[in-house]
Design a protein around this motif. Structure first.
Motif, PDB file in Angstrom:
ATOM      1  N   LEU A   8      68.311   8.607  39.311  1.00 50.35           N
ATOM      2  CA  LEU A   8      67.990   7.250  38.845  1.00 50.35           C
ATOM      3  C   LEU A   8      67.394   6.418  39.969  1.00 50.35           C
ATOM      4  O   LEU A   8      66.404   5.704  39.772  1.00 50.35           O
ATOM      5  CB  LEU A   8      69.237   6.577  38.274  1.00 50.35           C
ATOM      6  N   ALA A   9      67.994   6.504  41.150  1.00 47.35           N
ATOM      7  CA  ALA A   9      67.482   5.740  42.293  1.00 47.35           C
ATOM      8  C   ALA A   9      66.085   6.230  42.691  1.00 47.35           C
ATOM      9  O   ALA A   9      65.197   5.414  42.970  1.00 47.35           O
ATOM     10  CB  ALA A   9      68.445   5.836  43.474  1.00 47.35           C
ATOM     11  N   LEU A  10      65.884   7.544  42.722  1.00 51.67           N
ATOM     12  CA  LEU A  10      64.563   8.081  43.061  1.00 51.67           C
ATOM     13  C   LEU A  10      63.497   7.646  42.057  1.00 51.67           C
ATOM     14  O   LEU A  10      62.375   7.316  42.426  1.00 51.67           O
ATOM     15  CB  LEU A  10      64.594   9.609  43.119  1.00 51.67           C
ATOM     16  N   VAL A  23      69.772  -0.651  42.526  1.00 54.56           N
ATOM     17  CA  VAL A  23      69.625  -2.061  42.188  1.00 54.56           C
ATOM     18  C   VAL A  23      68.453  -2.690  42.937  1.00 54.56           C
ATOM     19  O   VAL A  23      67.677  -3.448  42.363  1.00 54.56           O
ATOM     20  CB  VAL A  23      70.941  -2.824  42.482  1.00 54.56           C
ATOM     21  N   ARG A  24      68.291  -2.357  44.189  1.00 57.80           N
ATOM     22  CA  ARG A  24      67.238  -2.960  45.005  1.00 57.80           C
ATOM     23  C   ARG A  24      65.930  -2.181  44.986  1.00 57.80           C
ATOM     24  O   ARG A  24      64.952  -2.615  45.578  1.00 57.80           O
ATOM     25  CB  ARG A  24      67.718  -3.096  46.443  1.00 57.80           C
ATOM     26  N   SER A  25      65.921  -1.025  44.363  1.00 56.10           N
ATOM     27  CA  SER A  25      64.728  -0.171  44.336  1.00 56.10           C
ATOM     28  C   SER A  25      64.176   0.019  45.746  1.00 56.10           C
ATOM     29  O   SER A  25      63.013  -0.169  46.018  1.00 56.10           O
ATOM     30  CB  SER A  25      63.665  -0.773  43.415  1.00 56.10           C
ATOM     31  N   SER A  26      65.071   0.418  46.625  1.00 55.32           N
ATOM     32  CA  SER A  26      64.739   0.540  48.041  1.00 55.32           C
ATOM     33  C   SER A  26      64.652   2.005  48.458  1.00 55.32           C
ATOM     34  O   SER A  26      65.628   2.754  48.329  1.00 55.32           O
ATOM     35  CB  SER A  26      65.818  -0.176  48.864  1.00 55.32           C
ATOM     36  N   ALA A  27      63.490   2.390  48.996  1.00 58.43           N
ATOM     37  CA  ALA A  27      63.323   3.764  49.477  1.00 58.43           C
ATOM     38  C   ALA A  27      64.268   4.082  50.632  1.00 58.43           C
ATOM     39  O   ALA A  27      64.918   5.136  50.615  1.00 58.43           O
ATOM     40  CB  ALA A  27      61.872   4.017  49.872  1.00 58.43           C
ATOM     41  N   PRO A  28      64.408   3.203  51.654  1.00 56.13           N
ATOM     42  CA  PRO A  28      65.340   3.519  52.741  1.00 56.13           C
ATOM     43  C   PRO A  28      66.795   3.632  52.263  1.00 56.13           C
ATOM     44  O   PRO A  28      67.523   4.517  52.711  1.00 56.13           O
ATOM     45  CB  PRO A  28      65.175   2.352  53.717  1.00 56.13           C
ATOM     46  N   LEU A  29      67.206   2.746  51.350  1.00 50.62           N
ATOM     47  CA  LEU A  29      68.575   2.843  50.834  1.00 50.62           C
ATOM     48  C   LEU A  29      68.763   4.104  49.989  1.00 50.62           C
ATOM     49  O   LEU A  29      69.824   4.737  50.025  1.00 50.62           O
ATOM     50  CB  LEU A  29      68.927   1.604  50.002  1.00 50.62           C
TER      51      LEU A  29
END
Length: 176
Positions: free
Chosen positions: A57-59, A5-11
């Protein structure tokens, strides 16, 4: 999944680490407590596939340029590797962790600790640290070739009874 959802690399990295740590911990715990079951092994294989879709999906959200290797990876892991992983059900063993009893090569190339690390972490590391998607795509295609070769070898093995009988004589981790 907050990483998506946040398109966050650390998350996303935290999600991948949590997924891998949980996957390793549940298997190790079951083996140490001698509570492995074939049903648990099948559930683990299916849960890994669901988790892999979320991770991919997140990657892809974090690194949109890596959308190209996404589809071959999902085919490789969620289809080919799933079918390969469930092949243990053809032999009297508890899970793919003991597939070396049926076929040492298949185990070495697919489920040994080194193979698991390379097959899964390889793509994640390429996506995270190597900008051109061509490298990740070539890596995934190479893994697909290993999976297809392993499927062929295991199919031939299932057709012969002598190797299966040899695996069934092994006294460790065999279903009674």
């Amino acid at each position: 999944m907050p990483a998506f959802v946040r398109s966050s690399a650390p998350l996303t990295l935290a999600a991948i680490i949590a997924y891998w740590a949980g996957d390793v911990a549940d298997g190790q715990t079951a083996r140490r407590l001698r509570q492995e079951t074939r049903r648990g092994a099948v559930f683990d294989i299916v849960a890994d596939r669901v988790s892999s879709v979320a991770v991919i999906l997140a990657l892809t959200e974090v690194r949109p340029s890596m959308a190209v290797p996404r589809l071959p990876f999902l085919v490789q892991f969620d289809v080919l590797d799933c079918v390969l992983g469930l092949r243990f059900l053809h032999w009297p063993i508890l899970s793919i962790n003991y597939s070396y009893l049926a076929h040492r090569g298949g185990y070495r190339w697919n489920w040994s600790p080194m193979a698991r690390a390379v097959n899964t972490a390889g793509l994640v590391l390429l996506v995270a640290f190597v900008p051109p998607p061509a490298y990740a795509t070539v890596f995934v295609i190479a893994v697909i070739m290993v999976k297809v070769g392993s499927l062929r070898a295991l199919h031939r093995l299932a057709a012969t009874s002598s190797e299966v009988s040899a695996a069934a004589r092994h006294p460790v981790r065999i279903i009674h």
